[in-house]
Scaffold this motif. Structure first.
Motif, PDB file in Angstrom:
ATOM      1  N   HIS A  27       1.127  -1.598  -0.198  1.00 29.61           N
ATOM      2  CA  HIS A  27       0.279  -0.233   0.064  1.00 29.61           C
ATOM      3  C   HIS A  27       0.905   1.477  -0.034  1.00 29.61           C
ATOM      4  O   HIS A  27       0.686   1.842  -1.456  1.00 29.61           O
ATOM      5  N   GLN A  28       1.337   1.692   0.945  1.00 28.37           N
ATOM      6  CA  GLN A  28       2.476   2.736   1.272  1.00 28.37           C
ATOM      7  C   GLN A  28       3.943   3.206   0.238  1.00 28.37           C
ATOM      8  O   GLN A  28       3.558   4.033  -0.740  1.00 28.37           O
ATOM      9  N   GLU A  29       4.466   2.158  -0.777  1.00 29.24           N
ATOM     10  CA  GLU A  29       5.050   2.055  -1.142  1.00 29.24           C
ATOM     11  C   GLU A  29       4.715   2.275  -2.550  1.00 29.24           C
ATOM     12  O   GLU A  29       5.180   2.964  -3.707  1.00 29.24           O
ATOM     13  N   PHE A  30       3.059   1.408  -3.068  1.00 31.03           N
ATOM     14  CA  PHE A  30       2.200   1.984  -4.178  1.00 31.03           C
ATOM     15  C   PHE A  30       1.999   3.793  -4.807  1.00 31.03           C
ATOM     16  O   PHE A  30       1.732   4.298  -5.487  1.00 31.03           O
ATOM     17  N   ARG A  31       1.235   3.870  -3.363  1.00 30.56           N
ATOM     18  CA  ARG A  31       0.659   5.648  -2.950  1.00 30.56           C
ATOM     19  C   ARG A  31       2.406   6.277  -3.657  1.00 30.56           C
ATOM     20  O   ARG A  31       2.174   7.805  -4.027  1.00 30.56           O
ATOM     21  N   ASP A  32       3.156   5.963  -2.827  1.00 33.49           N
ATOM     22  CA  ASP A  32       4.281   7.014  -2.893  1.00 33.49           C
ATOM     23  C   ASP A  32       4.959   7.214  -4.545  1.00 33.49           C
ATOM     24  O   ASP A  32       5.510   7.970  -4.501  1.00 33.49           O
ATOM     25  N   ALA A  33       4.214   5.501  -5.386  1.00 39.15           N
ATOM     26  CA  ALA A  33       5.251   5.987  -6.443  1.00 39.15           C
ATOM     27  C   ALA A  33       4.429   6.363  -7.406  1.00 39.15           C
ATOM     28  O   ALA A  33       5.061   6.930  -8.014  1.00 39.15           O
ATOM     29  N   TYR A  34       3.054   7.169  -7.348  1.00 36.73           N
ATOM     30  CA  TYR A  34       2.964   8.272  -8.136  1.00 36.73           C
ATOM     31  C   TYR A  34       2.672   9.493  -7.175  1.00 36.73           C
ATOM     32  O   TYR A  34       2.165  10.353  -6.936  1.00 36.73           O
ATOM     33  N   GLU A  35       2.892   9.592  -5.557  1.00 40.45           N
ATOM     34  CA  GLU A  35       2.417  10.919  -4.708  1.00 40.45           C
ATOM     35  C   GLU A  35       3.568  11.790  -4.701  1.00 40.45           C
ATOM     36  O   GLU A  35       4.235  12.692  -4.873  1.00 40.45           O
ATOM     37  N   ARG A  36       4.837  11.197  -4.559  1.00 32.87           N
ATOM     38  CA  ARG A  36       6.826  11.545  -4.378  1.00 32.87           C
ATOM     39  C   ARG A  36       7.390  11.476  -5.453  1.00 32.87           C
ATOM     40  O   ARG A  36       7.967  11.365  -5.230  1.00 32.87           O
ATOM     41  N   ILE A  37       6.552  12.104  -6.321  1.00 32.44           N
ATOM     42  CA  ILE A  37       7.332  12.365  -7.198  1.00 32.44           C
ATOM     43  C   ILE A  37       7.340  14.163  -7.984  1.00 32.44           C
ATOM     44  O   ILE A  37       6.754  14.527  -7.798  1.00 32.44           O
ATOM     45  N   GLU A  38       8.324  14.744  -8.524  1.00 31.79           N
ATOM     46  CA  GLU A  38       8.121  15.798  -9.009  1.00 31.79           C
ATOM     47  C   GLU A  38       7.192  16.429 -10.294  1.00 31.79           C
ATOM     48  O   GLU A  38       7.711  17.147  -9.764  1.00 31.79           O
ATOM     49  N   ILE A  39       6.138  15.203 -10.843  1.00 28.90           N
ATOM     50  CA  ILE A  39       5.810  15.819 -12.312  1.00 28.90           C
ATOM     51  C   ILE A  39       4.061  15.212 -11.750  1.00 28.90           C
ATOM     52  O   ILE A  39       4.042  14.972 -10.819  1.00 28.90           O
ATOM     53  N   THR A  40       4.135  16.262 -12.905  1.00 27.98           N
ATOM     54  CA  THR A  40       2.246  15.886 -12.540  1.00 27.98           C
ATOM     55  C   THR A  40       1.595  14.929 -14.504  1.00 27.98           C
ATOM     56  O   THR A  40       1.516  15.949 -15.359  1.00 27.98           O
TER      57      THR A  40
END
Length: 101
Positions: A27-40
């Motif tokens: 769960h957390q790893e998957f969320r981090d994969a799209y929430e903690r990136i510098e692009i939109t």
């Protein structure tokens, strides 16, 4: 479980690669994969080639990504699904919410 995210060169697309069991432990790893990136990104690709297992919490995580990406207007493709994973997605009617290839 290993989840990696790879943005396209132009930043328009984000590919998230799932390896191993796609369940609540991811769960957390998957969320981090799209929430903690510098692009939109405008588009998301979820590469499930290496996913060996998918459960109801993984389905919920995909729905959370869909909400994050714009709900009904989200452009998300689920790619390289094994027959077992494709069957779970089909039973759950996810082909109505996501592009599956």
């Amino acid at each position: 479980m290993a989840i990696t995210s790879v943005p396209s060169a132009d930043g328009q697309e984000l590919t998230i690669v799932v390896q191993g069991r796609f369940d609540f432990g991811a769960h957390q790893e998957f969320r981090d994969a799209y929430e903690r990136i510098e692009i939109t990104p405008k588009r998301y690709v979820i590469d499930l080639k290496g996913a060996t297992y998918l459960d109801s919490s993984a389905l919920g995580m995909l729905l959370l990504l869909r909400d994050h990406a714009g709900g009904e207007h989200a452009q998300i493709r689920l790619t390289q699904c094994s027959p077992d994973v494709r069957k779970i997605l089909s039973i759950s009617n996810f082909e109505q919410l996501f592009q599956i290839s």
